[in-house]
Write an enzyme that holds these catalytic residues in place. Structure first.
Site, PDB file in Angstrom:
ATOM      1  CD  GLU A 109      -2.484   1.054   2.844  1.00 36.95           C
ATOM      2  OE1 GLU A 109      -3.605   1.568   2.961  1.00 36.95           O
ATOM      3  OE2 GLU A 109      -1.893   0.477   3.790  1.00 36.95           O
ATOM      4  CE  LYS A 183      -7.207   1.062   4.182  1.00 41.29           C
ATOM      5  NZ  LYS A 183      -5.985   1.629   4.800  1.00 41.29           N
ATOM      6  CB  CYS A 221      -3.823  -1.683   4.886  1.00 39.70           C
ATOM      7  SG  CYS A 221      -2.815  -1.330   6.355  1.00 39.70           S
TER       8      CYS A 221
END
Length: 336
Positions: A109, A183, A221
């Protein structure tokens, strides 16, 4: 407003030309390789133009191999605020992964730009999904004949100038976009407020792509802490969950990271390939986990790559032994 392009939601712009070749799978099933970063080697960042015509024969096509197995690599490095230097370091990682037979390479990321705490620097450095940094990323995928996944700071456009999307780009060996994921779960935890700088991605169909019959799905993440999102990826047909991260170091954070990665693999009977940033801005411990929760390859805190083989026969046997996906009695529905 997000840009759009026919065939690949959320993408516009021309594709770089690509060489007509691929890189085949290697023989090593669980290999961990550590090597010097670009800075250590004293190499200069590449020019903004990416040469997509590599020297002939550098990565010759191998003999045909069963499409029921494929080698993947997670690459771990320490990006910072110099986008050119980050791309140069990533190029060395991708090169090494390709040399070890990886057909799919997963980078962390925020591979484009990374800071210890998100602020205006990331907003100012953000680019459209069709900007020069992503264009060069797609060039790396073409240069080394791999599917390459990496996290970028995407400028959303549409008049939005104060926040970005935390976006994963999956680039194919022909330099086309294979998938894009923005995300969904933002890191508003452990004293951080990612939402101050980042817009949440829309809840859409799971982002997946296919390589030789193996289906790969994307999460990022903090998404790891939300099993529903990973379950949606699995029920969309993914055999492998790819999870780039900047897992911030802290007390018990590595234990939580490794526990959650293995849990997502076990409960969804999928492989998990997780690429974290190296220290100091990431906790490291990038790893590849099989559907039984066994760690096939794992890194420490420093720069390096880890490769392992995805074996569909093993995955099918695991799902026959533990048919948790087919036995589930609850559906996942999007929340507010």
């Amino acid at each position: 407003m997000q840009p759009s392009e026919p065939g690949v939601p959320g993408i516009t712009g021309p594709s770089p030309a690509a060489p007509d070749r691929t890189v085949g799978a290697g023989s090593a099933a669980s290999v961990v390789v550590s090597y010097s970063t670009t800075e250590d080697a004293g190499l200069r960042p590449p020019e903004s133009h990416v040469d997509l015509e590599p020297a002939a024969g550098v990565y010759p096509a191998p003999a045909p191999e069963s499409p029921r197995s494929i080698d993947v690599a997670v690459v771990q490095f320490a990006p910072h605020t110099d986008k050119d230097a980050n791309l140069a370091m990533l190029r060395e990682q991708v090169r090494a992964a390709a040399e070890h037979g990886a057909r799919v390479v997963v980078a962390p990321e925020y591979s484009m730009i990374a800071v210890a705490r998100l602020d205006r620097r990331v907003v100012d450095a953000a680019e459209p999904i069709t900007g020069p940094w992503v264009d060069r990323l797609r060039g790396l995928a073409a240069e080394f004949g791999v599917h390459l996944v990496a996290g970028v700071a995407e400028a959303p456009g549409g008049g939005e100038s104060d926040r970005i999307y935390n976006t994963l780009v999956a680039a194919a060996p022909d330099a086309e976009f294979a998938a894009v994921y923005r995300k969904v779960h933002l890191y508003d935890a452990f004293g951080f407020l990612e939402s101050e700088v980042v817009l949440p991605g829309e809840i859409a169909a799971p982002a997946t792509f296919v390589v030789d019959g193996v289906v790969f799905g994307l999460q990022t993440c903090f998404d790891l802490r939300f099993p529903e999102g990973c379950r949606r990826v699995a029920t969309a047909g993914a055999h492998v969950l790819l999870l780039p991260a900047q897992w911030v170091p802290g007390p018990a954070k590595v234990d939580q990271w490794t526990t959650l990665l293995r849990a997502r693999a076990i409960e969804n009977t999928v492989y998990v390939a997780a690429a974290d940033q190296a220290a100091p801005r990431g906790a490291g411990s990038s790893m590849i986990v099989d559907p039984m929760g066994s760690v096939l390859a794992e890194l420490g805190e420093t720069t390096g790559i880890a490769t392992a083989r995805i074996d569909l026969a093993h995955l099918e046997q695991t799902r026959a032994t533990n048919p948790s996906l087919s036995l589930r009695r609850f559906e996942i529905t999007p929340g507010s």
